[in-house]
Design a protein around this motif. Structure first.
Motif, PDB file in Angstrom:
ATOM      1  N   LEU A 229       0.825  -1.207   0.000  1.00 22.22           N
ATOM      2  CA  LEU A 229       0.000   0.000   0.000  1.00 22.22           C
ATOM      3  C   LEU A 229       0.859   1.256   0.000  1.00 22.22           C
ATOM      4  O   LEU A 229       1.919   1.301   0.612  1.00 22.22           O
ATOM      5  N   THR A 230       0.359   2.278  -0.683  1.00 28.16           N
ATOM      6  CA  THR A 230       0.979   3.600  -0.683  1.00 28.16           C
ATOM      7  C   THR A 230      -0.047   4.629  -0.237  1.00 28.16           C
ATOM      8  O   THR A 230      -1.166   4.660  -0.762  1.00 28.16           O
ATOM      9  N   THR A 231       0.317   5.437   0.755  1.00 34.81           N
ATOM     10  CA  THR A 231      -0.566   6.497   1.229  1.00 34.81           C
ATOM     11  C   THR A 231      -0.261   7.773   0.469  1.00 34.81           C
ATOM     12  O   THR A 231       0.878   8.231   0.439  1.00 34.81           O
ATOM     13  N   VAL A 232      -1.279   8.341  -0.144  1.00 34.80           N
ATOM     14  CA  VAL A 232      -1.147   9.546  -0.955  1.00 34.80           C
ATOM     15  C   VAL A 232      -1.871  10.687  -0.254  1.00 34.80           C
ATOM     16  O   VAL A 232      -3.098  10.647  -0.103  1.00 34.80           O
ATOM     17  N   THR A 233      -1.126  11.691   0.207  1.00 33.21           N
ATOM     18  CA  THR A 233      -1.737  12.888   0.786  1.00 33.21           C
ATOM     19  C   THR A 233      -1.559  14.032  -0.195  1.00 33.21           C
ATOM     20  O   THR A 233      -0.434  14.437  -0.484  1.00 33.21           O
TER      21      THR A 233
END
Length: 338
Positions: A229-233
């Motif tokens: 998973l990659t968290t994109v803010t």
């Protein structure tokens, strides 16, 4: 989305909350309050308002390549006059497009297209996108190696040591150890929900999906730990008081590509850095506070790197999609044709 007001005044507390969310989109309000130097209740209220207004969007997506082999292509497009926004909007709608921005300079649009499978798929996807009405000229370039992907460029506002790091590896993309078989139907459903709201609680996810809360938490932690998973803010640079978003194609002597890339990777203002197949180039996105600081970076840093032969550059006008997620504010920044 069209009601988002990016021109309103943003307080220093708001900026600190946004920078904290860039570093960890699922951070607790308590930890964000510690960084921001304000009470938990105040930070919770302001943070939730920023998210509700669409000034900040947090989404979680599968890490690139976690579902099988992919290849990425840098796309530069010229459009027929007046069709730039319409073309960009069609690109935003494509499942294969990870990044889209309107730019100044020789081209109208920069995009990144990510295609799974083999070369047969490359032809199908690229020719399909090239057929979008309004595309006048299309230039594709294979991205050979990604050196850096970062969402915490706002840290330069508050960290006096953020201009460079002693360990370039700290800015390299995390190793992807995820096996595509990690994802089952429930995993995909969890990720689909988190794509829309990356801060959704495990309890709310469990309720929406009809799954036990502990199971949701366990599955999420397994995927996160494995690098699936990659968290994109996503935050508009203007909300953090920054006005110089720039895309560069840096021409480098072949023997110096890696060393130049390692040096550039250390700068927190460099959000994205990759080597491209064409002309021994590094594709680089830089986010800085002002045109003057951009000038200083270009003349004081890049120009002095051994092996750099020159560059071409475009200013970003508005980015519309990043990390496969549409930005919630772009429609408030452009006027589409009726």
């Amino acid at each position: 989305m069209s009601s988002i007001d990016l021109g309103r005044e943003v307080s220093d507390l708001d900026r600190r909350i946004m920078v904290a969310l860039q570093q960890d989109g699922r951070a607790s309000w308590t930890s964000i309050a510690e960084f921001a130097g304000a009470s938990v209740s105040t930070v919770t209220r302001r943070g939730q308002q920023l998210l509700a207004e669409g000034v900040v969007r947090v989404g979680i997506v599968p890490t690139l390549g976690s579902e099988g082999h992919v290849e990425s292509f840098l796309i530069r497009i010229n459009c027929t006059p007046g069709s730039q926004v319409d073309v960009a909007e069609k690109l935003v709608e494509s499942q294969y497009v990870r990044f889209v921005t309107l730019v100044t300079g020789k081209f109208d649009i920069f995009a990144e297209v990510v295609i799974p499978g083999d070369s047969a798929n490359f032809t199908r996807v690229l020719t399909g996108l090239q057929a979008i009405p309004g595309v006048e000229r299309w230039r594709s370039d294979l991205i050979m190696h990604t050196y850096k992907v970062s969402f915490d460029w706002g840290r330069q506002l508050y960290d006096s040591h953020a201009t460079a790091a002693s360990d370039p590896q700290a800015y390299m993309p995390a190793p992807n150890t995820c096996d595509p078989t990690h994802f089952d139907a429930t995993d995909r459903a969890i990720v689909a929900e988190l794509r829309e709201n990356g801060r959704a609680s495990f309890l709310s996810l469990a309720s929406r999906l009809g799954v036990n809360e502990s199971s949701v938490r366990r599955r999420y932690e397994r995927m996160r730990t494995a690098g699936c998973l990659t968290t994109v803010t996503m935050i508009p640079a203007s909300a953090l008081g920054m006005s110089a978003e720039t895309l560069l194609m840096v021409r480098v002597e072949p023997s110096r590509i890696d060393s130049v890339a390692q040096t550039l990777s250390q700068h927190v203002s460099v959000r994205f850095l990759a080597s491209s197949l064409e002309e021994n180039s590094l594709y680089c996105e830089i986010i800085l506070p002002t045109t003057e600081t951009l000038h200083d970076f270009m003349t004081g840093t890049i120009a002095h790197l051994k092996g750099v032969r020159g560059w071409s550059a475009s200013m970003e006008l508005v980015f519309m999609k990043r990390g496969f997620i549409e930005t919630p504010w772009w429609k408030s920044q452009v006027t589409t044709s009726a």
